[in-house]
Design an enzyme around this catalytic site. Structure first.
Site, PDB file in Angstrom:
ATOM      1  N   SER A 103       0.828  -1.200   0.000  1.00 15.73           N
ATOM      2  CA  SER A 103       0.000   0.000   0.000  1.00 15.73           C
ATOM      3  C   SER A 103       0.874   1.267   0.000  1.00 15.73           C
ATOM      4  O   SER A 103       1.631   1.492  -0.942  1.00 15.73           O
ATOM      5  CB  SER A 103      -0.953  -0.043   1.204  1.00 15.73           C
ATOM      6  OG  SER A 103      -1.991   0.883   1.062  1.00 15.73           O
ATOM      7  N   HIS A 256      -7.372  -6.048   0.295  1.00 16.94           N
ATOM      8  CA  HIS A 256      -6.206  -5.167   0.296  1.00 16.94           C
ATOM      9  C   HIS A 256      -5.057  -5.700   1.145  1.00 16.94           C
ATOM     10  O   HIS A 256      -3.901  -5.449   0.858  1.00 16.94           O
ATOM     11  CB  HIS A 256      -6.634  -3.788   0.825  1.00 16.94           C
ATOM     12  CG  HIS A 256      -5.536  -2.767   0.816  1.00 16.94           C
ATOM     13  ND1 HIS A 256      -4.935  -2.335  -0.346  1.00 16.94           N
ATOM     14  CD2 HIS A 256      -4.930  -2.092   1.832  1.00 16.94           C
ATOM     15  CE1 HIS A 256      -4.010  -1.432  -0.054  1.00 16.94           C
ATOM     16  NE2 HIS A 256      -3.983  -1.272   1.261  1.00 16.94           N
TER      17      HIS A 256
END
Length: 280
Positions: A103, A256
């Protein structure tokens, strides 16, 4: 071979950096792990046991997260954080490594590769964020107001750890107390992190643009969860298009938080991409 973990704080310039060094053998390749926003090296706890079979692994808490420093005087731009990571590694005598960024850690990884291309052998971006603008001047001005840090704290408390965790995983059944405490812990100990987040808001630069990315020739493996709601697959597809030496792999039934959700699959992809050292 048995590994042992060295943990500690190292002062780099005007900030302290927390690290966990899982060391196997100096002859093996070194992997540097950079976590995402509002996270820490805790997020790699399921991936590291796989990686240390083949590699030396260094997990770093990026300032101001985890156990790293939260000094208000530090410059929290991604470019400067990348510089601090390089300075930390140089202090450990590490001048060649591969990097794994999850991320926000992917954004910082790209900044590092752009500034120090000769240091990085391979880059693995796990749902690496990108193409974000800097914050508006109005927002930056607001961040100077008294009690702004309390506003950030209140917002995060209101959103709640459960809601945030459900947003980053595909299967909410995997959320347990260890996971809740691991992600919430650093935010209930000190208020300093909320002041530092205000500073980070002001310091953040525009992400690398298409022309910047096209100059990066480091081999890049982009790994994405099919159901990522935080950094959607479209970002991965765009990065794959703009990074000339990249490969994109999509993992099904994942969101994610890839290092938590699919550690074995991520490990196998990394191993296939980087390879391992051949014993002499």
């Amino acid at each position: 071979m048995e590994s042992h973990t060295i943990k500690g704080l190292e002062r780099v310039g005007n900030i302290e950096i927390y690290f966990e060094y899982d060391r196997i053998d100096d002859s093996l390749p070194t992997l540097v792990l950079l976590h995402g926003f509002l996270s820490s090296s805790f997020s790699f706890r399921k991936l590291v046991p796989h990686l240390i079979k083949e590699y030396n692994v260094i997990s770093i808490d990026l300032p101001p997260f985890g156990q790293s420093g939260k000094d208000y005087r530090y410059t929290y731009s991604f470019r400067n954080i990348a510089k601090s990571v390089v300075m930390f590694l140089e202090g450990k005598g590490i001048r060649k490594f591969s990097i794994i960024g999850h991320s926000m850690g992917g954004q910082i990884s790209l900044q590092l590769i752009k500034s120090y291309p000769d240091l990085v052998d391979h880059a693995i971006l796990l749902a690496g964020s990108g193409y974000q603008p800097g914050y508006s001047e109005k927002m930056k001005m607001v961040s100077y107001l008294p009690f702004f840090s309390y506003g950030i704290k209140r917002y995060l408390q209101k959103s709640g750890i459960e809601k945030n965790l459900k947003n980053v995983v595909h299967d909410p059944a995997m959320i347990d107390d260890e996971m809740r405490q691991g992600y919430l812990g650093p935010f209930i100990k000190k208020h300093d992190i909320f002041r530092a987040l205000g500073r980070m808001l002001r310091d953040k630069e525009i992400d690398l643009l298409k022309e910047d990315l096209s100059d990066i020739h480091t081999p890049c493996l982009l790994i994405w969860g099919r159901h990522d709601r935080v950094v959607p697959l479209s970002i991965g597809e765009r990065l794959h298009e703009d990074l000339p030496n990249s490969e994109l792999v999509v993992i099904e039934d994942s969101g994610h938080l890839l290092p938590e959700e699919k550690p074995e699959e991520v490990y196998q992809l990394i191993k296939g991409f980087i390879g391992v050292a051949t014993p002499t």
